[in-house]
Design an enzyme around this catalytic site. Structure first.
Site, PDB file in Angstrom:
ATOM      1  N   ASP B 224       0.839  -1.200   0.000  1.00  0.00           N
ATOM      2  CA  ASP B 224       0.000   0.000   0.000  1.00  0.00           C
ATOM      3  C   ASP B 224       0.872   1.246   0.000  1.00  0.00           C
ATOM      4  O   ASP B 224       1.765   1.369   0.826  1.00  0.00           O
ATOM      5  CB  ASP B 224      -0.892  -0.024   1.254  1.00  0.00           C
ATOM      6  CG  ASP B 224      -2.058   0.937   1.145  1.00  0.00           C
ATOM      7  OD1 ASP B 224      -1.866   2.042   0.603  1.00  0.00           O
ATOM      8  OD2 ASP B 224      -3.157   0.580   1.602  1.00  0.00           O
ATOM      9  N   HIS B 308      -7.813  -1.045  -9.756  1.00  0.00           N
ATOM     10  CA  HIS B 308      -7.637   0.069  -8.824  1.00  0.00           C
ATOM     11  C   HIS B 308      -6.492   0.990  -9.246  1.00  0.00           C
ATOM     12  O   HIS B 308      -6.633   2.217  -9.212  1.00  0.00           O
ATOM     13  CB  HIS B 308      -7.378  -0.501  -7.418  1.00  0.00           C
ATOM     14  CG  HIS B 308      -7.255   0.545  -6.353  1.00  0.00           C
ATOM     15  ND1 HIS B 308      -8.351   1.220  -5.846  1.00  0.00           N
ATOM     16  CD2 HIS B 308      -6.175   1.047  -5.703  1.00  0.00           C
ATOM     17  CE1 HIS B 308      -7.950   2.074  -4.921  1.00  0.00           C
ATOM     18  NE2 HIS B 308      -6.641   1.996  -4.814  1.00  0.00           N
TER      19      HIS B 308
END
Lengths: 194, 398
Positions: B224, B308
């Site tokens: 992330d 994404h």
């Protein structure tokens, strides 16, 4: 990063940051900043004799007694006595906590606080403190309150304390607690341990 | 400087003065990342020994607030307040002086004024306290707010208990006890002025587990923050000339039950990156730039349009956002279904110019939406930092 509020430096900091709201004026939340008179400059000898580190005062309502705390720092080679304290916010007394008849009581300490040479003396909840007997106005959290200590030689040490919301160490300056005029022990401190 | 700065050298950098310190930290992070990329694409990067973690400090004072540009510490509490009705501009100034004073002490490893458990303050562990002002704070002060609540998105299932707020304190440290004590002391300061609206507690990897500057895995197992701006790009994307910024805090619930039904290939398709290395489908290593023009044998984009990474991609570096997320992991329900997800904190100069376009593209079409649900949302302006003796918000309210 520790803020050591040496009295002179602290006043300089306050003046330079345009606080402009309740600046060092008797802890009056609605005080007019333009009316705030700067505290009188201490004699040079006094500034060198004693400084007040980390001062704060417990926020309170108008007429409700409260106390101011901090660490008295004596940087000299001789003992220094704090003989008295004053503030535009309230009449003041020097107080100590002491065990009397098996109970912890708060009482005036007319002899003052002695800060040993090169030493510190902590004023704290549950210990020696500067008592504000009858604040003329509410001292609200975040207010800056001006104080002046008078030392044994008559010199003075001004400092400014920030007001904090506080409940702890068995301290209770509840409105019902009365101050005996003769200086005899006051109401026992609920929950305090020696 | 070594490729992986040890705790001691890092601490020296961090304490090297307010303004210079901030620059040095950014430099250290950037250098560490550049060096580590040469290490290869191993999904696991072991960290340094944890010595010195407890005594590390981040300078509180400076033109910009701390707790944004630095590598995020391991633990965080996001505390949002609702102002009392009688908290006006003057009261706000009093509250912020109190909070600033104690935040400055605690981040330096010094007890708060009147600290009732002073020993808990002595190991700051890179503690930072970052102030955010919600739209309601400006209303209370009679000022025009520079931030506004986000519009509602179709994917949102927002709950009031995680949304809104007039004042935010983002408390971060490498130790959860330090965070807890700081939260306790600062809430005490704020109590005469405001009530606690919500608290979100989150975590990242423990200090030393992974070398600084590397992307960490979130609760879904994804690396992330790969696309996060760094160095000069971060400066341009996050800070306004006056040292202010903005932050969006969204609570994103992970739908773990259905996520767990997916194969690894399906999980990768939802994002456009390999789960193990974090490499985009068009590359070999995590930090390879995705090639959105690349086509596969059947003429379809290698980076799926619905993935994404494709949806969130920003071309102009100045329009990037700085993701500073923390995981949350609550108590599972009696059937064992997790209460877990992400406290998504994003910093940027301007929410409308930077955050909203990304969020609109994600809300419009992002396969990952199948497995994540926004359940909280709040926006805050981040005022500039302050010098010693000053207070956070003095430029706004003073």
């Amino acid at each position: 990063m520790q803020t050591t509020w040496r009295t002179g430096a602290r006043r300089g900091a306050l003046a330079s940051t345009a606080l402009g709201i309740t600046l060092a004026l008797a802890g009056c939340g609605d005080g007019d900043a333009t009316a705030a008179a700067p505290a009188p400059a201490p004699p040079a000898s006094a500034a060198a004799a004693l400084t007040v580190k980390d001062p704060w005062v417990k926020a309170t309502g108008a007429g409700v007694m409260t106390a101011a705390f901090g660490v008295l720092v004596n940087g000299t080679g001789a003992d220094v006595t704090v003989a008295g304290a004053s503030s535009p916010a309230s009449p003041m007394e020097l107080h100590e906590m002491a065990v009397q008849d098996g109970k912890m009581v708060m009482r005036p300490k007319p002899a003052g606080f002695v800060v040993k040479a090169g030493s510190t003396h902590e004023l704290s909840p549950g210990g020696d403190h500067l008592m504000l007997m009858n604040p003329g106005a509410a001292i609200e959290a975040g207010d800056e309150v001006a104080f002046t200590l008078t030392l044994g030689d008559g010199s003075t040490v001004p400092f400014t304390a920030i007001a904090k919301p506080f409940a702890g160490a068995g301290e209770s300056y509840a409105p019902g607690m009365s101050m005996h005029p003769s200086g005899t022990p006051m109401a026992p401190m609920a929950g305090a341990t020696p | 400087m070594t490729a992986r700065p040890g705790p001691v050298s890092r601490r020296r950098l961090l304490t090297g003065g307010a303004v210079a310190g901030l620059g040095a930290v950014t430099g250290a992070v950037a250098t560490g990342v550049a060096a580590s990329r040469r290490d290869g694409a191993s999904p696991v990067v072991a960290g340094d020994a944890a010595a010195g973690v407890g005594t590390g400090t981040v300078a509180f004072h400076g033109p910009r607030q701390a707790g944004i540009a630095e590598d995020p510490p391991a633990h965080a509490a996001f505390v949002a307040f609702t102002l009392a009705r009688d908290t006006d501009r003057r009261a706000l100034a009093r509250m912020l002086r109190l909070l600033t004073d104690d935040a400055a002490r605690l981040t330096g490893g010094v007890p708060a004024l009147g600290d009732t458990d002073a020993a808990l303050a002595l190991l700051p562990a890179r503690l930072t306290v970052t102030f955010g002002f919600g739209p309601g704070l400006y209303r209370a002060a009679g000022l025009a707010a520079p931030v506004a609540d986000l519009p509602r998105f179709g994917i949102d299932r927002l709950q009031p208990r995680w949304s809104g707020g007039d004042l935010l304190l983002q408390i971060c440290a490498d130790d959860p006890l330090t965070v807890a004590h700081t939260q306790r002391m600062l809430i005490k300061d704020a109590r005469p002025f405001a009530t606690v609206r919500w608290v979100q507690q989150g975590f990242r990897r423990a200090p030393g587990v992974q070398a600084a500057g590397h992307s960490q895995r979130n609760i879904l197992g994804q690396l992330d923050g790969t696309a996060n701006p760094r160095g000069a790009v971060l400066d341009a994307a996050v800070w306004r000339p006056d040292g202010s910024s903005t932050v969006v805090v969204r609570r994103i619930r992970a739908e773990i039950e259905t996520w767990d039904l997916l194969s690894v290939a399906d999980k990768e398709n939802s994002v456009g990156r390999r789960m193990d290395t974090g490499a985009p489908f068009t590359g070999r290593a995590e930090h390879d730039e995705p090639d959105f023009a690349a086509l596969d044998a059947s003429g379809l984009p290698v980076m799926p349009d619905f993935a994404h990474v494709t949806r969130a991609h920003v071309t102009d570096p100045a329009l990037k956002i700085l993701r500073r997320p923390y995981n949350y992991d609550g108590v599972p329900d009696p059937r064992g279904r997790p209460d877990t997800g992400l406290i998504f904190a994003a910093f940027q100069r301007d929410i409308v110019q930077q955050f909203l376009p990304i969020q609109r593209r994600l809300a419009d079409k992002d396969l990952l939406n199948e497995w994540i649900t926004p359940i909280g949302s709040a926006v805050f302006a981040v005022p500039p930092g302050c010098a010693a003796g000053g207070w956070i918000g003095e430029q706004v309210l003073g």
